[in-house]
Design a protein around this motif. Structure first.
Motif, PDB file in Angstrom:
ATOM      1  N   ILE A 684       0.724  -0.930   0.112  1.00  5.14           N
ATOM      2  CA  ILE A 684       0.210   0.123  -0.007  1.00  5.14           C
ATOM      3  C   ILE A 684       0.857   1.178  -0.173  1.00  5.14           C
ATOM      4  O   ILE A 684       2.150   1.541   0.442  1.00  5.14           O
ATOM      5  CB  ILE A 684      -0.810  -0.281   1.155  1.00  5.14           C
ATOM      6  CG1 ILE A 684      -1.791   0.947   1.296  1.00  5.14           C
ATOM      7  CG2 ILE A 684      -0.181   0.426   2.847  1.00  5.14           C
ATOM      8  CD1 ILE A 684      -3.441   0.874   1.673  1.00  5.14           C
ATOM      9  N   PRO A 702      -5.149  -2.114  -1.574  1.00  4.10           N
ATOM     10  CA  PRO A 702      -3.825  -2.790  -1.738  1.00  4.10           C
ATOM     11  C   PRO A 702      -3.541  -3.617  -2.418  1.00  4.10           C
ATOM     12  O   PRO A 702      -5.053  -4.003  -2.796  1.00  4.10           O
ATOM     13  CB  PRO A 702      -3.918  -3.231   0.349  1.00  4.10           C
ATOM     14  CG  PRO A 702      -5.040  -3.022   0.315  1.00  4.10           C
ATOM     15  CD  PRO A 702      -6.189  -2.278  -0.577  1.00  4.10           C
ATOM     16  N   LEU A 703      -2.436  -4.518  -2.218  1.00  4.26           N
ATOM     17  CA  LEU A 703      -2.435  -5.180  -3.540  1.00  4.26           C
ATOM     18  C   LEU A 703      -1.857  -6.098  -2.837  1.00  4.26           C
ATOM     19  O   LEU A 703      -0.754  -5.617  -1.328  1.00  4.26           O
ATOM     20  CB  LEU A 703      -1.139  -4.274  -4.295  1.00  4.26           C
ATOM     21  CG  LEU A 703      -0.495  -5.376  -5.049  1.00  4.26           C
ATOM     22  CD1 LEU A 703      -1.779  -6.394  -6.097  1.00  4.26           C
ATOM     23  CD2 LEU A 703       0.598  -4.474  -6.053  1.00  4.26           C
ATOM     24  N   THR A 714      -1.603  -0.916  -6.568  1.00  2.00           N
ATOM     25  CA  THR A 714      -2.215   0.081  -5.707  1.00  2.00           C
ATOM     26  C   THR A 714      -2.827   1.095  -5.807  1.00  2.00           C
ATOM     27  O   THR A 714      -2.501   2.003  -6.632  1.00  2.00           O
ATOM     28  CB  THR A 714      -1.546  -0.227  -4.289  1.00  2.00           C
ATOM     29  OG1 THR A 714      -2.100   0.420  -3.298  1.00  2.00           O
ATOM     30  CG2 THR A 714      -0.154   0.455  -4.383  1.00  2.00           C
TER      31      THR A 714
END
Lengths: 884, 147
Positions: A684, A702-703, A714
């Protein structure tokens, strides 16, 4: 009659013309090679046999391992002969046979002996052969001799050692680097070629040490370099130093410029050209710096040597991309090159002229090009077509003659790539120049009447389906489209059916007639054509309420990535449950880094599809739409180009794209993890917006996982006041959990450690709220907006390096589209007017007229006139300039 | 880097070729490309008149000498001007060995010597010698006169 290896036509019976190698056969030559073993060597005969072996090798003949070894062993016997000519041949054939490592040993001692010989020429040749066939271990044994050879009095020996050094540097750099002092001494050699070879080697040894290269250049540019070839190398190295040293020195002078300029007066043409090219390549080169270089290149344009003409026009062509006005002085010389026998030169001349020409010269130029087009190859024609496309976008008022030209050449013979280039150009012109639409579409319609390329026909039909219904009289296109249903193959027929349906959906008046035509298609011999006709008849035939769905179905782009759809379809197992496209994941699957790199390296061939900016924006829009939190942000106004937030080659590469909506801004952080031993999770970006007061963060996505080499995104979204061009600075920290990855199994450990990584700051600037949108005729557009919301004011821009620099600064500040080529300031101008157009956030059209003036002390004054449909927007533009 | 030096006869058959840093699988492509380039453009061209072409960052300078066409391909520092220097050295050396612009027969008669000259001029992609007088001596293992 025995067949010659060389001549195909064995009809020729003139004996004198027979090849001395006629009827040559590998087996026989290998037999002959036994003379190498004779106790009494016949040098002449041996040389002849070696020549035959060389000939066989050059004809692509290969020897088996046994044959090669046998020949090689026999050849080594020839070291016994004292005959100089034969010895020279022996050196050559050993290199050509390139013996394997276990064979080399046989010849090493003979070569080592020659390397220490008193005969210079033995030494030189032995060095070359040894360096060709030797490996690292032997090299350490002979290194001492090589070092000595570098400073040998005989230039041939020194050159042999130096050139060997250049090759050995690739395989054994640590050894060659130890020769630095000797090579440095050789650079001062009186022999021109030794100096050339020594300089090349010394630079390669030091190429990773900027300071050392800079010192080398500083000392040599003051000294005396004898060889023109070495001088050319020095100019190249000097350019590199200038590039790396960044900006000008404190005095404002560019370092080494005087040296480059002095090389323009060198007696060798090669050096003059190299210097001119180096000057034109300088970063941010000024008109004053360019002038002397352009003058010598102009002289080369009328040289009797084609190579010089080519080199000059090629360089000027490149200069014309960035400084078209600087090249205009050469236009007359270049026009005479249009008839040059060498077609490469003629094409370069034409494309340069197309870049530098002004509006008034377009018609004359087109006449000249028309004559020229008939006798050049397709690949040159494509280059010309692309140049004409850019010219037309630059001078939209000239669209008529340029469009006519394109349609004429479209009717002539040509291959697929050429035709595709023309069609692409017409499509782009239709898209960007509204006035050109009608005539352009008709040209395309005529083309598909007689088009042999299915791909192009379907593309044009698709395009007609989108643009045709929006014209004043859509009915006139129906005939062309329906003709395709009768006369073409199934693929084109199916496309034509889809196009007809699009007309039916968009133009109510045509609907009944389209129905008739579609019904006829129900009896087509191809099932795809029939299926499409049936589908469209039922969708178009529904109630009025479903109209929007029909339009979405016909015109909407597929919001599911094709790759995902393909995977889902492959995984689908036939069952009671029907395949549901809504279940296909919409997130764009990231492409592995390796593929991306490869794709980047792949040359975009002439036939490669043009990737317009529109497609990037479309894909962004699709990506954002796939995230539910962004769904209520409304229509995407603009996506910026990616801004790098990390330096090249860091552990994590991150760049950001700014997406602007009416009331929101979304930052899309594209991240790549470049460490194979790490897996990042919960990635993030923590954004600090304390220097962007008008923005408040509303969401952050987020990723979940970022494996090595596989890019991921993200997002962070901010709210901002409606329609306002709010600006600010954001600082960013990348936060994530890092997990070790076992390199053998590729498995990540269960436990991770939290970590963070500082990224560069990011700014949202006023230009982010303005779209570059060209207008076809600035004057008409200006008049039509009228003076109601016009705002005019004057600004002092202070001292500037040049007028051109001031113009570019304002263009970049506003982020608007320069019109009619007014972004280019003619050299030595004291005043200039620049016209800009764009669309401000909220879809308000804005036009700007900038008038610049220069006084004696380089102070620039500017008058800014803005017109738009909304006075607050006109004011906003003034505010941007005032605060910039 | 000088990527290739190629000699072909009037029918487009290769007489001598030297590639440097060109992968084996690309050589066939280069061979046919160059021969086609010559067939398209060398008709009616005078001896030693240079023709030039470029494809992306690779330069090609080529010419005809008697019955033989000669092609030189280079990149980076070997641009069109450097290559014209290379091809000039090659044509001078070939003329020197053959006595005049050669017929194919004469070229093949002097094949060994021409190979030696080429060996002195281009070595693994780098220009090594440029003067024909010196080359003439070097192929007979005689030291250069100016030394």
């Amino acid at each position: 009659m025995a067949q010659s290896y060389v001549k195909k036509d064995d009809d020729r019976d003139d004996e004198v013309e027979y090849s001395p190698f006629m009827g040559i056969e590998k087996g026989a030559v290998l037999q002959e090679a036994r003379v190498f073993n004779d106790p009494q060597l016949d040098a002449r005969r041996c040389s002849q046999v070696i020549t035959k072996l060389l000939y066989l090798l050059n004809q692509g003949e290969t020897f088996t391992k046994v044959e090669a070894t046998e020949v090689f062993f026999s050849v080594t016997k020839l070291f016994q002969s004292r005959d100089l000519g034969l010895r020279r041949m022996v050196y050559l054939i050993i290199k050509e046979l390139s013996p394997s490592a276990d064979e080399v040993i046989i010849v090493t001692s003979s070569l080592m002996k020659d390397m220490n010989s008193k005969t210079d020429m033995y030494r030189a040749n032995a060095i070359r052969v040894l360096c060709r066939i030797t490996d690292g271990t032997l090299l350490t044994q002979i290194e001492r001799y090589l070092k000595q050879a570098v400073v040998d009095k005989n230039p041939v020996v020194a050159s042999a050692a130096l050139v060997s050094g250049i090759h050995l540097l690739q395989t054994n750099p640590e050894i060659v680097k130890r020769w630095s002092n000797e090579v440095q001494e050789a650079v001062q050699s009186r022999a021109a070629l030794v100096q050339f070879h020594a300089l090349a080697l010394l630079h390669q040894i030091r190429q990773n040490d900027r300071l050392a290269v800079s010192k080398l250049v500083t000392s040599l540019t003051r000294g005396n370099v004898r060889s023109p070839l070495a001088q050319c190398l020095l100019i190249r190295y000097t350019s590199q130093v200038i590039r790396e040293s960044g900006n000008n020195t404190q005095s404002g002078e560019r370092p080494f410029y005087d040296y480059l300029e002095s090389c323009l007066r060198h007696k060798s043409e090669m050096v003059i050209f190299e210097a001119a090219k180096a000057i034109t390549d300088l970063n941010g080169v000024t008109s004053r710096e360019l002038t002397p270089a352009i003058t010598v290149l102009q002289l080369f344009l009328s040289s009797s040597k084609p190579v010089l003409r080519f080199a000059a026009v090629r360089t000027l062509n490149k200069v014309a991309m960035t400084h078209p006005m600087a090249v205009t002085n050469c236009n007359i010389d270049m026009e005479s090159l249009i008839s040059d026998q060498n077609r490469s030169i003629a094409t370069l001349a034409i494309t340069t002229l197309l870049k530098t020409g002004n509006e008034s010269s377009v018609d004359r130029l087109m006449k000249q090009i028309t004559n020229f087009m008939s006798d050049i190859a397709d690949e040159f024609k494509i280059v010309v077509v692309e140049a004409i496309r850019s010219l037309c976008l630059k001078f939209p008022l000239k669209y008529r003659s340029l469009m006519n030209f394109l349609s004429n050449i479209l009717r002539e013979e040509g291959g697929f790539d050429y035709k595709k280039a023309i069609v692409d150009s017409i499509v782009i012109l239709i898209r960007d120049i509204p006035d050109a639409k009608e005539s352009g579409l008709l040209h395309l319609c005529e083309f598909i009447e007689d088009c042999e390329f299915t791909y192009l026909s379907t593309q044009i039909l698709h395009f007609l389906g989108i643009e045709g219904p929006k014209t004043l009289d859509p009915s006139k296109y129906i005939r062309y489209i329906y003709n395709r249903v009768h006369l073409e193959n199934a693929t084109v027929r199916a496309s034509a059916v889809s196009t007809l349906a699009k007309f039916g959906a968009s133009v109510d008046a045509l609907k009944p007639r389209i129905f008739v035509l579609l019904r006829r298609c129900l009896f087509d011999s191809d099932d795809e054509v029939r299926d499409r006709a049936t589908l469209y008849l039922s969708t178009l035939g529904g109630d009025i309420e479903t109209d929007i769905d029909v339009r979405d179905f016909l015109f909407g782009s597929l919001d599911t990535p094709l790759v995902n759809l393909e995977t889902s379809l492959k995984n689908y197992e036939p069952s009671e449950e029907a395949f549901d496209i809504n279940l296909v994941p919409k997130e764009v699957k990231s492409q592995p880094l390796a593929d991306k790199k490869a794709a980047g390296k792949k040359p975009t061939g002439l036939g490669a599809p043009p990737t317009g900016p529109a497609s990037t924006v479309d894909s962004y829009e699709r990506l954002l739409l796939s995230i539910p939190e962004f769904a209520n942000f409304g229509k995407l106004f603009k996506s910026s180009a990616a801004v790098e937030l990390t330096e090249a080659e860091t552990e994590y590469a991150v760049n950001v794209v700014k997406h602007i909506f009416d009331t929101h801004v979304v930052f899309q952080y594209n991240c790549i993890n470049t460490i194979p031993e790490q897996l990042l999770e919960d990635v993030i970006v923590i954004v600090d917006a304390s220097e962007a007061e008008e923005f408040s963060q509303v969401f952050s996505k987020p990723l979940r996982s970022l494996p090595y080499d596989s890019p991921g995104q993200t997002f962070v979204a901010f709210e901002k006041p409606d329609g306002s061009p709010a600006t600010g600075k954001f600082s960013n920290i990348l936060k994530f959990i890092v997990k070790e990855v076992d390199p053998t199994s590729g498995e990540a450990e269960d436990d991770g450690v939290e970590d963070e990584y500082q990224l560069e700051d990011l700014e949202v600037v006023a230009a982010d709220y303005i779209l570059k949108v060209p207008v076809s005729n600035f004057r008409n557009a200006w008049e039509s907006l009228g003076p109601d919301c016009e705002r005019v004011d004057e600004y002092g821009l202070g001292p500037r390096e040049s007028l051109s620099e001031a113009v570019n600064t304002v263009i970049n500040l506003l982020g608007m589209q320069p019109c009619e080529g007014t972004e280019v300031v003619p050299p030595n101008s004291r005043s200039h007017t620049c016209l800009l157009s764009g669309v401000f956030i909220g879809d308000v059209k804005v036009l700007v007229r900038l008038s610049f003036g220069l006084d004696g002390a380089k102070d620039v004054a500017m008058k800014l006139a803005v017109r738009s449909d909304d006075e607050t927007v006109s004011d906003a533009i003034h505010e941007i300039v005032a605060s910039g | 880097m000088i990527l290739a030096v190629l000699f072909a006869n009037a029918e487009g058959n290769i007489l001598i070729e030297r590639f440097h840093g060109v992968p084996a699988e690309e050589r066939l492509h280069w061979r046919s490309f160059l021969v086609k380039l010559g067939a398209d453009n060398l008709k009616g061209v005078k001896n030693e008149e240079l023709l030039v072409a470029c494809h992306k960052s690779v330069y090609i300078v080529y010419t005809i000498l008697g019955d033989v066409s000669i092609y030189v391909v280079g990149k980076d520092e070997y641009d069109e001007l450097a290559l014209s220097e290379v091809i000039f050295t090659i044509t001078s050396a070939v003329k020197d060995v053959c006595g005049k612009p050669p017929t194919e027969r004469r070229f093949l008669d002097k094949y060994g010597r021409i190979c030696l000259c080429l060996d002195e001029i281009v070595w693994k992609g780098y220009l090594e010698n440029t003067e024909k007088e010196r080359i003439k001596r070097l192929i007979r293992l005689k030291p250069p006169t100016e030394f």
